[in-house]
Design a protein around this motif. Sequence first.
Motif: not given
Length: 179
Positions: A39-50
């Motif tokens: 499901q959620w893969r380690p590191g897939e969402v950068p802090e900049a997206v959040i």
Amino acid sequence: MSLSAHPPHPVLATAEDVAGIWRLRRQLEDWIFAQGIDQWRPGEVPEAVIESQVREGQWHVLREGGVLKAALRVLYEDLDFWGAVEEPSVFVHGLMVDRAFAGAGLGASLLDWAAAEGCREGAEWLRLDSAAGNPRLSKYYVGLGFMSVGTQELGGGLFDVTLWQRSVSGAVRGSQTAR
């Protein structure tokens, strides 16, 4: 203290919450990966997206005593997963509860909160998605009164998702089930 007697009151996230939301996401990505769930893969969402999503007013956080316990994104349109829908809906993404607080019904209470918020905004449905290959999460959502209404193939090496919905009029259903 019962969650149904004292329901959570998330607040709109601010720029100061970005790092905490990102750390919580990373914690859960690592936990999900360790469970063998795709499901959620380690590191897939950068802090900049959040950070961008926080600026757009999508994230809400639940803090207690300065501790970030949980976070969730609340949207009123979700073209990526649901496409254009005719029924007014509230969509939840990224529901996250710190593992230190897991198992106390906090996730169910936050979904009830999102349903109540959606109802106030005229939504008829609370909608979300989960990895199609995650039977544990599917069982959880069914237990909270959600119905599977289809599967979305994301492609591009991403996991397929199950689409879930329940009426916003059942806003207290989750916290009753969690007891």
